[in-house]
Design a protein around this motif. Structure first.
Motif, mmCIF file in Angstrom:
data_model
loop_
_atom_site.group_PDB
_atom_site.id
_atom_site.type_symbol
_atom_site.label_atom_id
_atom_site.label_comp_id
_atom_site.label_asym_id
_atom_site.label_seq_id
_atom_site.Cartn_x
_atom_site.Cartn_y
_atom_site.Cartn_z
ATOM 1 N N GLY A 146 14.398 33.238 67.358
ATOM 2 C CA GLY A 146 14.250 33.707 65.988
ATOM 3 C C GLY A 146 15.227 33.057 65.024
ATOM 4 N N ILE A 147 16.450 32.798 65.481
ATOM 5 C CA ILE A 147 17.436 32.126 64.631
ATOM 6 C C ILE A 147 16.897 30.783 64.168
ATOM 7 C CG2 ILE A 147 19.658 30.915 64.680
ATOM 8 C CD1 ILE A 147 20.138 33.785 64.228
ATOM 9 N N PHE A 148 16.416 29.991 65.129
ATOM 10 C CA PHE A 148 15.886 28.669 64.776
ATOM 11 C C PHE A 148 14.634 28.783 63.921
ATOM 12 C CE2 PHE A 148 18.758 27.039 67.920
ATOM 13 C CZ PHE A 148 19.040 25.763 67.470
ATOM 14 N N ALA A 149 13.749 29.724 64.263
ATOM 15 C CA ALA A 149 12.524 29.890 63.486
ATOM 16 C C ALA A 149 12.848 30.243 62.040
ATOM 17 C CB ALA A 149 11.651 30.972 64.118
ATOM 18 N N MET A 150 13.823 31.123 61.839
ATOM 19 C CA MET A 150 14.210 31.548 60.493
ATOM 20 C C MET A 150 14.812 30.400 59.691
ATOM 21 S SD MET A 150 17.065 34.425 59.464
ATOM 22 C CE MET A 150 18.386 33.459 60.255
ATOM 23 N N VAL A 151 15.795 29.737 60.271
ATOM 24 C CA VAL A 151 16.515 28.692 59.539
ATOM 25 C C VAL A 151 15.611 27.492 59.271
ATOM 26 C CG1 VAL A 151 18.475 27.123 59.609
ATOM 27 C CG2 VAL A 151 18.730 29.456 60.458
ATOM 28 N N VAL A 152 14.879 27.047 60.287
ATOM 29 C CA VAL A 152 14.004 25.882 60.118
ATOM 30 C C VAL A 152 12.821 26.229 59.221
ATOM 31 C CG1 VAL A 152 12.492 24.243 61.311
ATOM 32 C CG2 VAL A 152 14.700 24.862 62.307
ATOM 33 N N GLY A 153 12.260 27.436 59.389
ATOM 34 C CA GLY A 153 11.151 27.847 58.539
ATOM 35 C C GLY A 153 11.554 27.899 57.073
#
Length: 494
Positions: A146-153
Motif C-alpha cells: 500500500g505504501i508503494f501504491a499510494m506514493v507511486v499512484g
C-alpha cells in the motif's frame, strides 16, 4: 535486441547485474550459496528487527492516512471514477500480490504453528496457530504494498509523472544518476522477489506431480515448469492489462473461491467459523506487541529468522512491483478507497482461507490420533490434505492448474511493471520490453532453482529465504525516505 537498448542506462545496468547473477550461480552454484548465506546471516542479525518496526509503522501510517482528510484525495482528477470495477480491481491486486503463496502454505503453516507454538499463550494451540499465520500474511504485507501504491499512484495520476520509483523523490533529489540507481535497485529487487515466488511455485507443482503420480520428478521438471509459466505469462502480458492480466486474474479468484467453498462446506463449518472469529479477535488485540516481538510475544531469534524476518523480506521484495501495479490499476480511486481496500479486503480473505484449510487440517490430525509430520513438506502438504476429501484426484489437478495460473498472473504483472520502468516510464510499454523481461525472468528463475539444489540438504525455500533477506534491505531504507518525501510534498501543496 539488447543492442537496441544500449542507450538506456537503466536497462543496461539492471540486465548486467541480473545476467551476472545468473552466470555466477550456473558456473559455481555451491560457492555462490555459501557467500549469500553468510551475507544473509549478517543482515538478519543487524537489521531483522528493523523489518518488524518498519512493518508496524507502515500499517499505522496507512490507517492514519485513510481515516484522515487526506483520504479524500483522488488519484486523478476530481471527476475521475475508478478505471476498473471493484471485483476486477481486487482480483488483479490479489493475484499479483499473493496468489500462489496461499496454496503453498494453506495447510503446512497453520499445522506447523499448531505443532510448534511460537510462544506460550492463553489461547489454544489452534487459535494461536491461526493468529500467527494471520500476522504473517495480513495487514503488514499489504501495508508494504500500500505504501508503494499510494506514493507511486499519487506521482502518476496527481503529479502526472512517469512510472518509476525515482519519480517519487524527483522534486527533492533531481540528480539523474541517483534516479537510475534507485530504479535499477527497484528492478533488481523486483526480479529477485518474483523469481523467488516462481521458484517456490514450480517446486510445489513438482511436489504435487510427485505425490499424484508417485514419481521422482526432479530439477529438470522444475525448470521445464518455469519455461511453461514464463511462456504463458509472456502471452498474457503481450495482450496487455485488459485482454490478458485482468481476465486471468478474475478467473483465478473465481476458481480459488470455488475451491475454498468446497472445503468449507465439506468440513466442520461451525468449528471453522468459531476458530476464525477467535483467531481474528486475538490478532487484532495482539497485533502491536506481536509486531514488536515484545515481551512474551517474542518467539526467539531462530523462529523470527526462519519465519517472520523471511516473510517481511519477501513482502518488501514484492512491494515495488506489486505496489506499482496496484497504483497503475487504481486511477480514479481515493486514497481512502485504495488504502482500506488494499489493507482490509485481501487480508480478511486470506484469514478466512487459512481458517478453512488450517482448522480442517487440525480436525484431520485429531481423527488420525497421532501426527507423523504428514503435512510437514511445504511442497506437497496441500495434496496430502486433499487425499482426505472426496474427489481427491480432481482437487489435486485443480490445485496444480490454479498454481500455474496464479504464477502466470504474478509473472505477467511483474513483467508489465518492469517493462514500464525500462521503457522510460510509459504506462503502456513497448512489446519488445515485455519479451525481453519475460526471458530475463526465466533465466534468473533457472539460476535460483539451481541455487536451491546447491547442497543435498538445501531446497528452493531455503535459497529463497537467504536471498530475499539481502535483496530487500536497500528497499526497506528507501521506503522510509520515499514516504517522508511524499508527506513533504503533500504539506507543500497546502
Amino acid at each position: 535486441m539488447i543492442a537496441k537498448f544500449r542507450k538506456n542506462p537503466l536497462l543496461s545496468i539492471s540486465l548486467s547485474v541480473l545476467l551476472l547473477f545468473t552466470m555466477v550461480v550456473i558456473l559455481d552454484t555451491a560457492a555462490t550459496y555459501t557467500i549469500i548465506e553468510k551475507i544473509s546471516i549478517w543482515v538478519r542479525n543487524h537489521f531483522g528487527f528493523f523489518y518488524l518496526y518498519l512493518g508496524l509503522a507502515c500499517v499505522l501510517l496507512l490507517l492514519g492516512i485513510a481515516f484522515s482528510p487526506l483520504g479524500k484525495r483522488r488519484l486523478g482528477k476530481n471527476e475521475d471514477r475508478p478505471e476498473h470495477s471493484l471485483w476486477a480491481w481486487i482480483a488483479m491486486l490479489y493475484s499479483a500480490g499473493m496468489g500462489a503463496g496461499i496454496l503453498l502454505r494453506a495447510v503446512q503453516e497453520p499445522v506447523f504453528m499448531q505443532q510448534n507454538p511460537p510462544y506460550n499463550s492463553h489461547h489454544t494451540p489452534e487459535v494461536l496457530a491461526l493468529e500467527f499465520t494471520f500476522y504473517q500474511w495480513g495487514f503488514t504485507a499489504w501495508a508494504f504494498y500500500g505504501i508503494f501504491a499510494m506514493v507511486v499512484g499519487y506521482a502518476l495520476f496527481v503529479q502526472n509523472k512517469k512510472v518509476s520509483v525515482s519519480a517519487t523523490i524527483s522534486s527533492i533529489i533531481p540528480n539523474k544518476h541517483v534516479h537510475t540507481g534507485i530504479d535499477s535497485t527497484t528492478i533488481i529487487t523486483t526480479v529477485f522477489g518474483l523469481i523467488a515466488a516462481v521458484g517456490l511455485g514450480t517446486a510445489q507443482i513438482n511436489g504435487g506431480l510427485n505425490h499424484i503420480f508417485e514419481g521422482a520428478f526432479g530439477v529438470t521438471t522444475t525448470i521445464l515448469l518455469a519455461v511453461l509459466i514464463s511462456s504463458l505469462a509472456f502471452i498474457s502480458v503481450w495482450k496487455g492489462v485488459n485482454k490478458g492480466i485482468k481476465l486471468i486474474s478474475k478467473f483465478n479468484i473465481l476458481i480459488t473461491l470455488l475451491l475454498l467453498l468446497f472445503v468449507f462446506i465439506t468440513s466442520d463449518i461451525g468449528g471453522i467459523l468459531n476458530t476464525f472469529v477467535k483467531a481474528l479477535f486475538a490478532y487484532l488485540v495482539d497485533f502491536i506487541p506481536m509486531s514488536l516481538a515484545y515481551g512474551s510475544y517474542n518467539p526467539g531469534i531462530t523462529f523470527l529468522t526462519d519465519w517472520t524476518f523471511y516473510y517481511w523480506a519477501f513482502w518488501l521484495a514484492w512491494a515495488p512491483f506489486t505496489g506499482i501495479f496496484i497504483a497503475r490499476i487504481s486511477r480514479g480511486r481515493t486514497l481512502r478507497q485504495l488504502l482500506l481496500g488494499v489493507l482490509l479486503i485481501p487480508s480478511l480473505g486470506t484469514f478466512f482461507w487459512f481458517s478453512v484449510f488450517g482448522n480442517s487440517a487440525f480436525v484431520i490430525i485429531e481423527n488420525w490420533g497421532s501426527y507423523q509430520n504428514e503435512f510437514g513438506n511445504v511442497f506437497s502438504s496441500i495434496f496430502v490434505f486433499f487425499e482426505n476429501y472426496p474427489f481427491a484426484t480432481f482437487l489435486n489437478f485443480v490445485t496444480l492448474f490454479l498454481l500455474i495460473s496464479f504464477l502466470v498472473t504474478s509473472v505477467d504483472s511483474a513483467v508489465f511493471v518492469l517493462s514500464m520502468f525500462t521503457d522510460r516510464g510509459k504506462k503502456i510499454p513497448h512489446k519488445k520490453h515485455r519479451l525481453l523481461w519475460s526471458v530475463v525472468v526465466l533465466l534468473a528463475t533457472i539460476a535460483l532453482t539451481l541455487l536451491g539444489n546447491a547442497r543435498s540438504n538445501v531446497n528452493v525455500l531455503e535459497a529463497v529465504q537467504i536471498l530475499l533477506i539481502i535483496t530487500s534491505l536497500p528497499f526497506a531504507f528507501f521506503m522510509v525516505v520515499m514516504t517522508l518525501i511524499f508527506f513533504w510534498e503533500l504539506k507543500k501543496k497546502k
